[in-house]
Design a protein around this motif. Structure first.
Motif, PDB file in Angstrom:
ATOM      1  N   GLU A   1      11.871 -51.863  12.785  1.00 36.52           N
ATOM      2  CA  GLU A   1      12.525 -51.078  13.821  1.00 36.52           C
ATOM      3  C   GLU A   1      13.582 -50.139  13.256  1.00 36.52           C
ATOM      4  OE1 GLU A   1      14.167 -53.984  16.400  1.00 36.52           O
ATOM      5  OE2 GLU A   1      12.214 -54.700  17.133  1.00 36.52           O
TER       6      GLU A   1
ATOM      7  N   GLU B   1      24.983 -59.129  14.129  1.00 42.44           N
ATOM      8  CA  GLU B   1      23.871 -59.091  15.079  1.00 42.44           C
ATOM      9  C   GLU B   1      22.531 -58.962  14.353  1.00 42.44           C
ATOM     10  OE1 GLU B   1      22.174 -56.419  18.840  1.00 42.44           O
ATOM     11  OE2 GLU B   1      24.138 -55.972  17.944  1.00 42.44           O
ATOM     12  N   VAL B   2      22.429 -58.033  13.409  1.00 46.81           N
ATOM     13  CA  VAL B   2      21.142 -57.841  12.739  1.00 46.81           C
ATOM     14  C   VAL B   2      20.801 -59.022  11.837  1.00 46.81           C
ATOM     15  CG1 VAL B   2      21.297 -55.332  12.842  1.00 46.81           C
ATOM     16  CG2 VAL B   2      22.126 -56.534  10.797  1.00 46.81           C
TER      17      VAL B   2
ATOM     18  N   THR C   1      20.904 -61.992  12.633  1.00 48.01           N
ATOM     19  CA  THR C   1      20.232 -63.035  13.424  1.00 48.01           C
ATOM     20  C   THR C   1      18.734 -62.786  13.526  1.00 48.01           C
ATOM     21  OG1 THR C   1      20.581 -61.857  15.521  1.00 48.01           O
ATOM     22  CG2 THR C   1      22.317 -63.367  14.808  1.00 48.01           C
ATOM     23  N   GLY C   2      18.292 -61.586  13.167  1.00 42.93           N
ATOM     24  CA  GLY C   2      16.869 -61.261  13.197  1.00 42.93           C
ATOM     25  C   GLY C   2      16.298 -61.186  11.795  1.00 42.93           C
ATOM     26  N   ARG C   3      15.133 -60.577  11.701  1.00 41.39           N
ATOM     27  CA  ARG C   3      14.499 -60.429  10.390  1.00 41.39           C
ATOM     28  C   ARG C   3      15.125 -59.260   9.639  1.00 41.39           C
ATOM     29  NH1 ARG C   3       8.008 -59.469   8.964  1.00 41.39           N
ATOM     30  NH2 ARG C   3       8.170 -60.156   6.785  1.00 41.39           N
ATOM     31  N   TYR C   4      15.466 -59.513   8.375  1.00 39.90           N
ATOM     32  CA  TYR C   4      15.992 -58.439   7.527  1.00 39.90           C
ATOM     33  C   TYR C   4      15.443 -58.619   6.118  1.00 39.90           C
ATOM     34  CZ  TYR C   4      19.486 -62.037   6.301  1.00 39.90           C
ATOM     35  OH  TYR C   4      20.106 -63.204   5.902  1.00 39.90           O
TER      36      TYR C   4
ATOM     37  N   GLU D   1      12.362 -63.905   6.693  1.00 33.91           N
ATOM     38  CA  GLU D   1      11.250 -64.642   7.289  1.00 33.91           C
ATOM     39  C   GLU D   1      10.171 -64.841   6.229  1.00 33.91           C
ATOM     40  OE1 GLU D   1       9.543 -63.036  10.803  1.00 33.91           O
ATOM     41  OE2 GLU D   1      11.410 -63.050  11.940  1.00 33.91           O
TER      42      GLU D   1
ATOM     43  N   GLY E   1      13.996 -55.883  11.378  1.00 37.02           N
ATOM     44  CA  GLY E   1      12.965 -56.072  12.392  1.00 37.02           C
ATOM     45  C   GLY E   1      11.581 -56.268  11.822  1.00 37.02           C
TER      46      GLY E   1
END
Length: 292
Positions: A130, A178-179, A181-184, A260, A292
């Motif tokens: 993203e 914030e980022v 907490t997601g895929r990076y 991930e 993302g």
């Protein structure tokens, strides 16, 4: 909505050295047995470190050494589609069109203006991410006097700790948390500047063949901060690859970290014993945070 950004720290070779080769030497292809340099710990068992620039008086550039190992390095040529970032931590992209002619890479501003948008678009398409943030690029020259030569030592550019640190370094605190907490990911986009590549090619290992126990965190000491890279120990069963004779429209994607799945690619330049004497190499790698 996709977002692309650019925040860069540039490492560029002397522009006057980027001159076209007068002729194209024979391209070595197929499997080759060559020497790779793996991690050898400090003799006093202290934490390994490396100074990025000139070390303080009385300190060595680095306190660890290398151990040579002969390995078989296989050629992915004609097998490009068999590898992917999620499993192997590298991917080969072909038929890439570019508006960046050779003169672009003699000028730092031109690299950012012309080549960076192409890298961002390539990564968005290849990863489905993203958001892309380009943060660094390096031009390397295999020629006498070059200030950034190919690295003939097996390594990974980032570790788990240094990737999160880099996210926080480039983004405001709230946005970074914030980022995270997601895929990076961190992915390098590597390409030749003097195609085809015939000397000092890049070797890269299948992530599934290199256990976590082979990774060793190295303090990467900048003048104003300390990051971390990973050195790599040789272990049985490692599978090594290279891409023979990389051409103008080919890009190699090297995944240094993935939150991930964890696929990461040890890599190193190597001396191909089949290369013609005096053959050089010119390349650029652009490093990106991929969200993302």
């Amino acid at each position: 909505m996709t977002t692309t950004e650019t925040e860069t720290q540039t490492q560029i070779a002397t522009p006057s050295t980027l001159t076209p080769h007068p002729s194209i030497p024979k391209i070595p292809r197929g499997p080759v047995t060559a020497t790779l340099n793996f991690y050898q710990p400090p003799p006093d068992a202290s934490k390994p470190f490396n100074y990025v620039e000139t070390p303080p008086p009385g300190h060595p550039q680095r306190n660890y050494s290398d151990t040579e190992q002969a390995v078989t390095i296989h050629d992915i040529r004609n097998h490009e589609a068999e590898f992917n970032l999620n499993t192997h931590a590298f991917a080969a992209v072909q038929d890439v069109r570019s508006q960046a002619d050779r003169a672009v890479f003699n000028d730092d501003d031109a690299i950012k203006r012309v080549y960076y948008p192409e890298v961002e678009a390539l990564l968005l398409k290849a990863t489905g991410a993203e958001r892309i943030l380009l943060f660094d690029h390096t031009i390397r020259l295999a020629s006498p006097g070059a200030n950034r030569a190919p690295v003939n030592r097996v390594h990974i550019d980032q570790t788990t700790a240094s990737t999160a640190q880099r996210v926080r370094f480039h983004l405001p605190e709230a946005e970074a948390e914030e980022v995270l907490t997601g895929r990076y990911r961190i992915i390098n986009v590597w390409r030749p500047l003097s195609p085809p590549i015939v000397a000092h090619p890049l070797a890269f290992a299948d992530s599934t063949s290199v256990p976590d126990e082979a990774m060793v965190g190295i303090e990467h000491r900048y003048p104003d901060r300390t990051g971390e890279t990973a050195a790599v120990k040789h272990t049985e069963g490692q599978r090594w690859w290279y891409w023979s004779g990389m051409e103008e429209g080919e890009r190699l994607l090297l995944q240094c970290f993935d939150s991930e799945g964890g696929a990461r690619v040890p890599h190193s330049a190597f001396v191909d014993p089949r290369s013609e004497k005096g053959a050089g190499r010119e390349s650029i790698e652009v490093r990106a945070l991929v969200f993302g």
